[in-house]
Write a protein that holds these residues in place. Structure first.
Motif, PDB file in Angstrom:
ATOM      1  N   GLY A  75     109.917  53.607  45.569  1.00  0.00           N
ATOM      2  CA  GLY A  75     108.542  53.012  45.703  1.00  0.00           C
ATOM      3  C   GLY A  75     107.516  53.754  45.749  1.00  0.00           C
ATOM      4  N   TRP A  76     107.756  54.953  45.865  1.00  0.00           N
ATOM      5  CA  TRP A  76     106.600  55.981  45.515  1.00  0.00           C
ATOM      6  C   TRP A  76     106.507  56.778  44.103  1.00  0.00           C
ATOM      7  CZ3 TRP A  76     103.586  58.285  49.564  1.00  0.00           C
ATOM      8  CH2 TRP A  76     104.095  57.976  51.054  1.00  0.00           C
ATOM      9  N   GLU A  77     105.488  57.384  43.645  1.00  0.00           N
ATOM     10  CA  GLU A  77     105.296  58.050  42.566  1.00  0.00           C
ATOM     11  C   GLU A  77     104.912  59.526  42.677  1.00  0.00           C
ATOM     12  OE1 GLU A  77     102.310  56.057  39.855  1.00  0.00           O
ATOM     13  OE2 GLU A  77     103.407  54.264  40.196  1.00  0.00           O
ATOM     14  N   ALA A  78     105.580  60.447  41.900  1.00  0.00           N
ATOM     15  CA  ALA A  78     105.221  61.983  42.121  1.00  0.00           C
ATOM     16  C   ALA A  78     104.601  62.295  40.971  1.00  0.00           C
ATOM     17  CB  ALA A  78     106.524  62.582  42.071  1.00  0.00           C
ATOM     18  N   GLU A  79     103.602  63.207  41.060  1.00  0.00           N
ATOM     19  CA  GLU A  79     102.791  63.993  40.207  1.00  0.00           C
ATOM     20  C   GLU A  79     103.684  65.145  39.925  1.00  0.00           C
ATOM     21  OE1 GLU A  79      99.035  64.819  41.599  1.00  0.00           O
ATOM     22  OE2 GLU A  79      98.280  62.719  41.966  1.00  0.00           O
ATOM     23  N   GLU A  80     103.213  65.697  38.659  1.00  0.00           N
ATOM     24  CA  GLU A  80     103.782  66.837  38.172  1.00  0.00           C
ATOM     25  C   GLU A  80     103.859  67.967  39.056  1.00  0.00           C
ATOM     26  OE1 GLU A  80     103.966  70.075  34.254  1.00  0.00           O
ATOM     27  OE2 GLU A  80     103.177  67.910  34.036  1.00  0.00           O
ATOM     28  N   ALA A  81     104.758  68.808  39.549  1.00  0.00           N
ATOM     29  CA  ALA A  81     104.718  70.047  40.359  1.00  0.00           C
ATOM     30  C   ALA A  81     103.958  71.037  39.740  1.00  0.00           C
ATOM     31  CB  ALA A  81     106.218  70.347  40.772  1.00  0.00           C
ATOM     32  N   LYS A  82     103.091  71.615  40.669  1.00  0.00           N
ATOM     33  CA  LYS A  82     102.173  72.815  40.131  1.00  0.00           C
ATOM     34  C   LYS A  82     102.668  74.090  40.970  1.00  0.00           C
ATOM     35  CE  LYS A  82      98.437  69.714  40.132  1.00  0.00           C
ATOM     36  NZ  LYS A  82      97.200  69.299  40.702  1.00  0.00           N
TER      37      LYS A  82
END
Length: 195
Positions: A75-82
Motif C-alpha cells: 500500500g506504500w510507494e518508495a522513492e529511490e534510495a539516496k
C-alpha cells in the motif's frame, strides 16, 4: 622514523588497493598517483589523493548499503534510495543513506548513518538513560530502540544504534506508531552487521 612512515604508508596504500575489487578505475588510478607523489616527496599531494580515495570508498560503501533500505510495504510507494557523503564538519564525515516512503498524506523516511568517527563516542550516549528521556524503549528485531511518538500529531521517530557503526533513524508524519515499527522491522539488521 622516515622508514617507519614509509612502511606504514606503503602498507596503508596496499590495504586500500586490496579492498578495492575494481582494478582500472578512479580509486586505483588515484592511489597510483598518490604513491608517485609520495615517492617524489610531495606530502601535500599525497594526502589530498589519499583523502580523495577515502571519500570514493565511502561513496562505494554507501551505494552497497542502499540495498539494505527496505522496499515499500504493501500500500506504500518508495522513492529511490539516496547516498550522500557528509564532510568532516557534519557528523565528523560519514555516509548518510536515506529512502522515503509515501501513502496518501503519510510519509516515512529511513536514514542510516555510517562511517563517521563520531559513532564510537555516540555509543555511550545511546547507553545513557538520559538520552531516552521522553521516549519508549523497545526491542525491535532484538535491537534496542528508542521510540518517540506524538499521537495527537500522528508523528514520531525510532532511533537505533547498530553494532556501534550505524545509526538508524525511522521518522514519519501522518503515521501510526505501528507503521513506524513495521518499517523498522523491515530493515535487515543482521545484514547491516555483516557489512
Amino acid at each position: 622514523m622516515k622508514t617507519i612512515i614509509k612502511t606504514l604508508t606503503y602498507a596503508s596504500l596496499a590495504t586500500i588497493l586490496l579492498t578495492c575489487s575494481v582494478t582500472a578505475d578512479d580509486i586505483s588510478d588515484t592511489l597510483e598517483e598518490a604513491l608517485a607523489s609520495y615517492k617524489k616527496g610531495d606530502v601535500t599531494q599525497t594526502k589530498e589523493d589519499v583523502i580523495y580515495v577515502l571519500e570514493l570508498l565511502k561513496q562505494q560503501s554507501g551505494n552497497t548499503l542502499k540495498d539494505q533500505l527496505p522496499e515499500a510495504l504493501e500500500g506504500w510507494e518508495a522513492e529511490e534510495a539516496k547516498s550522500e557523503t557528509a564532510g568532516a564538519g557534519m557528523l565528523g564525515g560519514g555516509t548518510v543513506l536515506s529512502r522515503s516512503y509515501k501513502k496518501d498524506k503519510s510519509k516515512i523516511v529511513i536514514e542510516i548513518i555510517t562511517d563517521s568517527p563520531l559513532l564510537q563516542g555516540l555509543g555511550s550516549m545511546f547507553a545513557n538513560p538520559m538520552f531516552n528521556a521522553g521516549g519508549e524503549i523497545k526491542r525491535i528485531n532484538r535491537e534496542k530502540a528508542t521510540i518517540k511518538y506524538n499521537k495527537k500529531r500522528e508523528s514520531g521517530e525510532i532511533v537505533l544504534m547498530i553494532d556501534k557503526r550505524f545509526i538508524v533513524n525511522v521518522k514519519g508524519t501522518k503515521v501510526s506508531k505501528d507503521e513506524l515499527i513495521e518499517y523498522t522491522e523491515a530493515i535487515d539488521f543482521k545484514a547491516l552487521k555483516k557489512m
